[in-house]
Design a protein around this motif. Structure first.
Motif, PDB file in Angstrom:
ATOM      1  N   LEU A  51       0.841  -1.204   0.000  1.00 61.04           N
ATOM      2  CA  LEU A  51       0.000   0.000   0.000  1.00 61.04           C
ATOM      3  C   LEU A  51       0.871   1.248   0.000  1.00 61.04           C
ATOM      4  CD1 LEU A  51      -3.201   0.574   2.131  1.00 61.04           C
ATOM      5  CD2 LEU A  51      -1.495   2.377   1.874  1.00 61.04           C
ATOM      6  N   ILE A  52       1.914   1.265   0.833  1.00 62.78           N
ATOM      7  CA  ILE A  52       2.799   2.428   0.898  1.00 62.78           C
ATOM      8  C   ILE A  52       3.546   2.616  -0.420  1.00 62.78           C
ATOM      9  CG2 ILE A  52       4.890   3.326   1.998  1.00 62.78           C
ATOM     10  CD1 ILE A  52       3.907   2.014   4.611  1.00 62.78           C
ATOM     11  N   GLU A  53       4.097   1.546  -0.955  1.00 63.95           N
ATOM     12  CA  GLU A  53       4.898   1.656  -2.178  1.00 63.95           C
ATOM     13  C   GLU A  53       4.049   2.069  -3.375  1.00 63.95           C
ATOM     14  OE1 GLU A  53       8.437  -1.545  -1.098  1.00 63.95           O
ATOM     15  OE2 GLU A  53       6.753  -2.174  -2.364  1.00 63.95           O
ATOM     16  N   ASN A  54       2.794   1.662  -3.401  1.00 66.12           N
ATOM     17  CA  ASN A  54       1.921   1.985  -4.529  1.00 66.12           C
ATOM     18  C   ASN A  54       1.188   3.315  -4.369  1.00 66.12           C
ATOM     19  OD1 ASN A  54       2.533  -0.435  -5.902  1.00 66.12           O
ATOM     20  ND2 ASN A  54       1.002  -1.559  -4.730  1.00 66.12           N
TER      21      ASN A  54
ATOM     22  N   PHE B  13       7.196   9.767  -0.764  1.00 67.94           N
ATOM     23  CA  PHE B  13       8.202   9.029  -0.011  1.00 67.94           C
ATOM     24  C   PHE B  13       8.777   7.874  -0.818  1.00 67.94           C
ATOM     25  CE2 PHE B  13       5.962  11.145   3.397  1.00 67.94           C
ATOM     26  CZ  PHE B  13       6.923  11.334   4.385  1.00 67.94           C
ATOM     27  N   GLU B  14      10.028   7.570  -0.546  1.00 65.76           N
ATOM     28  CA  GLU B  14      10.659   6.341  -1.006  1.00 65.76           C
ATOM     29  C   GLU B  14      10.694   5.409   0.195  1.00 65.76           C
ATOM     30  OE1 GLU B  14      12.707   3.661  -3.574  1.00 65.76           O
ATOM     31  OE2 GLU B  14      11.534   5.479  -3.970  1.00 65.76           O
ATOM     32  N   PHE B  15      10.212   4.169   0.028  1.00 67.23           N
ATOM     33  CA  PHE B  15      10.119   3.238   1.147  1.00 67.23           C
ATOM     34  C   PHE B  15      11.086   2.083   0.962  1.00 67.23           C
ATOM     35  CE2 PHE B  15       7.831  -0.371   3.322  1.00 67.23           C
ATOM     36  CZ  PHE B  15       8.086   0.074   4.610  1.00 67.23           C
ATOM     37  N   ASP B  16      11.885   1.817   1.992  1.00 71.71           N
ATOM     38  CA  ASP B  16      12.811   0.690   1.999  1.00 71.71           C
ATOM     39  C   ASP B  16      12.314  -0.311   3.032  1.00 71.71           C
ATOM     40  OD1 ASP B  16      14.880  -1.111   2.146  1.00 71.71           O
ATOM     41  OD2 ASP B  16      16.472   0.387   2.413  1.00 71.71           O
ATOM     42  N   ARG B  17      11.673  -1.376   2.560  1.00 67.46           N
ATOM     43  CA  ARG B  17      11.099  -2.354   3.487  1.00 67.46           C
ATOM     44  C   ARG B  17      12.160  -3.252   4.115  1.00 67.46           C
ATOM     45  NH1 ARG B  17       6.986  -6.184   0.401  1.00 67.46           N
ATOM     46  NH2 ARG B  17       6.275  -4.253  -0.587  1.00 67.46           N
ATOM     47  N   SER B  18      13.386  -3.205   3.611  1.00 66.57           N
ATOM     48  CA  SER B  18      14.439  -4.093   4.108  1.00 66.57           C
ATOM     49  C   SER B  18      15.236  -3.491   5.257  1.00 66.57           C
ATOM     50  CB  SER B  18      15.401  -4.455   2.970  1.00 66.57           C
ATOM     51  OG  SER B  18      16.140  -3.320   2.551  1.00 66.57           O
ATOM     52  N   GLN B  19      15.097  -2.199   5.495  1.00 64.17           N
ATOM     53  CA  GLN B  19      15.898  -1.553   6.533  1.00 64.17           C
ATOM     54  C   GLN B  19      15.058  -1.272   7.773  1.00 64.17           C
ATOM     55  OE1 GLN B  19      18.206   1.828   5.261  1.00 64.17           O
ATOM     56  NE2 GLN B  19      18.574   2.541   7.345  1.00 64.17           N
ATOM     57  N   GLY B  20      15.505  -1.743   8.927  1.00 60.04           N
ATOM     58  CA  GLY B  20      14.799  -1.495  10.168  1.00 60.04           C
ATOM     59  C   GLY B  20      13.743  -2.547  10.439  1.00 60.04           C
ATOM     60  N   GLU B  21      13.178  -2.480  11.629  1.00 60.91           N
ATOM     61  CA  GLU B  21      12.195  -3.481  12.045  1.00 60.91           C
ATOM     62  C   GLU B  21      10.925  -3.425  11.206  1.00 60.91           C
ATOM     63  OE1 GLU B  21       9.599  -4.712  16.028  1.00 60.91           O
ATOM     64  OE2 GLU B  21      11.207  -3.240  16.172  1.00 60.91           O
ATOM     65  N   CYS B  22      10.481  -2.216  10.869  1.00 57.61           N
ATOM     66  CA  CYS B  22       9.243  -2.050  10.092  1.00 57.61           C
ATOM     67  C   CYS B  22       9.476  -1.254   8.812  1.00 57.61           C
ATOM     68  CB  CYS B  22       8.180  -1.350  10.934  1.00 57.61           C
ATOM     69  SG  CYS B  22       7.703  -2.207  12.437  1.00 57.61           S
ATOM     70  N   GLY B  23      10.723  -1.132   8.378  1.00 56.14           N
ATOM     71  CA  GLY B  23      11.017  -0.388   7.167  1.00 56.14           C
ATOM     72  C   GLY B  23      11.468   1.034   7.465  1.00 56.14           C
TER      73      GLY B  23
ATOM     74  N   VAL C 216       3.266   9.205   9.606  1.00 56.65           N
ATOM     75  CA  VAL C 216       3.020   9.390   8.172  1.00 56.65           C
ATOM     76  C   VAL C 216       1.802   8.563   7.787  1.00 56.65           C
ATOM     77  CG1 VAL C 216       3.973   9.361   5.853  1.00 56.65           C
ATOM     78  CG2 VAL C 216       5.509   9.638   7.810  1.00 56.65           C
ATOM     79  N   VAL C 217       0.828   9.203   7.147  1.00 56.12           N
ATOM     80  CA  VAL C 217      -0.421   8.552   6.743  1.00 56.12           C
ATOM     81  C   VAL C 217      -0.415   8.349   5.229  1.00 56.12           C
ATOM     82  CG1 VAL C 217      -2.937   8.762   6.648  1.00 56.12           C
ATOM     83  CG2 VAL C 217      -1.684   9.587   8.664  1.00 56.12           C
ATOM     84  N   PHE C 218      -0.690   7.115   4.807  1.00 56.29           N
ATOM     85  CA  PHE C 218      -0.793   6.778   3.388  1.00 56.29           C
ATOM     86  C   PHE C 218      -2.214   6.279   3.108  1.00 56.29           C
ATOM     87  CE2 PHE C 218       3.663   6.283   4.435  1.00 56.29           C
ATOM     88  CZ  PHE C 218       4.300   6.899   3.365  1.00 56.29           C
ATOM     89  N   ARG C 219      -2.848   6.844   2.084  1.00 55.92           N
ATOM     90  CA  ARG C 219      -4.209   6.435   1.722  1.00 55.92           C
ATOM     91  C   ARG C 219      -4.201   5.868   0.307  1.00 55.92           C
ATOM     92  NH1 ARG C 219      -8.500   8.280  -1.091  1.00 55.92           N
ATOM     93  NH2 ARG C 219      -7.434  10.213  -1.673  1.00 55.92           N
ATOM     94  N   ALA C 220      -4.762   4.673   0.170  1.00 54.29           N
ATOM     95  CA  ALA C 220      -4.781   4.039  -1.140  1.00 54.29           C
ATOM     96  C   ALA C 220      -6.006   4.450  -1.952  1.00 54.29           C
ATOM     97  CB  ALA C 220      -4.740   2.530  -0.995  1.00 54.29           C
ATOM     98  N   ALA C 221      -7.180   4.360  -1.362  1.00 58.69           N
ATOM     99  CA  ALA C 221      -8.417   4.668  -2.088  1.00 58.69           C
ATOM    100  C   ALA C 221      -9.551   4.812  -1.097  1.00 58.69           C
ATOM    101  CB  ALA C 221      -8.749   3.557  -3.088  1.00 58.69           C
ATOM    102  N   ASP C 222     -10.653   5.404  -1.564  1.00 61.42           N
ATOM    103  CA  ASP C 222     -11.841   5.517  -0.718  1.00 61.42           C
ATOM    104  C   ASP C 222     -13.075   5.611  -1.604  1.00 61.42           C
ATOM    105  OD1 ASP C 222     -12.920   8.603  -0.689  1.00 61.42           O
ATOM    106  OD2 ASP C 222     -10.765   8.512  -1.054  1.00 61.42           O
ATOM    107  N   ALA C 223     -14.230   5.320  -1.030  1.00 65.46           N
ATOM    108  CA  ALA C 223     -15.479   5.389  -1.796  1.00 65.46           C
ATOM    109  C   ALA C 223     -16.676   5.481  -0.847  1.00 65.46           C
ATOM    110  CB  ALA C 223     -15.626   4.159  -2.695  1.00 65.46           C
TER     111      ALA C 223
END
Length: 214
Positions: free
Chosen positions: A18-21, A42-52, A76-83
């Motif tokens: 969800l964050i990356e997209n 944002f650029e997200f690195d899921r491999s670094q740290g406990e939760c990215g 930081v809040v990320f929203r994918a979609a809503d309806a």
């Protein structure tokens, strides 16, 4: 964020996707000047740290990088979609008339500690990564080398890097899972017919999972 059990998304990979997209996040800070919110890709690195780890940059003229200090807690809040969901879309409403309007959505909240990077090399590297990721979708991708070096140098000097070590990641996937199977499915089909495919398809997937669970 209030998350009823039936709307909780515990799968970390789902939240990472969800964050990356949906890279445009809302950085919420509580610094010397009080509450603030900035909309930042944002650029997200899921491999670094406990939760990215989240990385971004802001204009040097943006006071946020001086209003907070390295080590401060941020969100930081990320929203994918809503309806919007009409009660008329639920078949059970026609029988029992006990439904009300609601709003469905997909969001992830990344809690973490911020680090300020007023470092030209750090900023240049992050801008290059962010550019590569998003320009990769273009028929002819733009790259930093396409612009005059002195122009890029000036642009890089005008921004400051931010890095957020994510310490807690929570997600809310509100897709009418608390409704009857037929209600979820019918509302999802109507959304698809209206062109709201992201929430529509997500609701149909939620209906399929509910059916499998019995």
């Amino acid at each position: 964020m209030y998350i009823p059990a039936h709307f909780n998304e515990p799968n970390r990979d789902v939240l990472y996707d969800l964050i990356e997209n949906n890279a445009l996040g809302v950085l919420i800070t509580h610094g010397a000047s009080g509450l603030d919110a900035n909309h930042i890709p944002f650029e997200f690195d899921r491999s670094q740290g406990e939760c990215g780890t989240l990385r971004c940059h802001v204009a040097r003229n943006n006071p946020v990088w001086q209003d907070v200090a390295t080590g401060d807690d941020v969100l930081v809040v990320f929203r994918a979609a809503d309806a919007y969901i009409s009660p008329q879309w639920y078949p059970s409403k026609q029988e029992f008339h006990k439904q009300v309007p609601t709003w469905n959505y997909l969001v992830a909240h990344a809690h973490g500690r911020i680090t300020i990077h007023d470092d030209e090399r750090y900023v240049r590297r992050n801008v290059a990564k962010l550019t590569h990721r998003h320009e990769g979708r273009q028929p002819v991708p733009w790259k930093m080398g396409d612009a005059p070096r002195e122009f890029i140098d000036a642009m890089v000097k005008a921004i400051v890097g931010l890095e957020i070590e994510v310490t807690r990641l929570v997600g809310k996937v509100k897709l009418s899972q608390n409704k009857e199977l037929r209600d979820i499915r019918n509302a999802g089909e109507i959304l698809n017919a209206q062109g709201d495919h992201q929430i529509g398809e997500a609701m149909l997937a939620a209906a399929a999972r509910k059916s499998e669970q019995g």
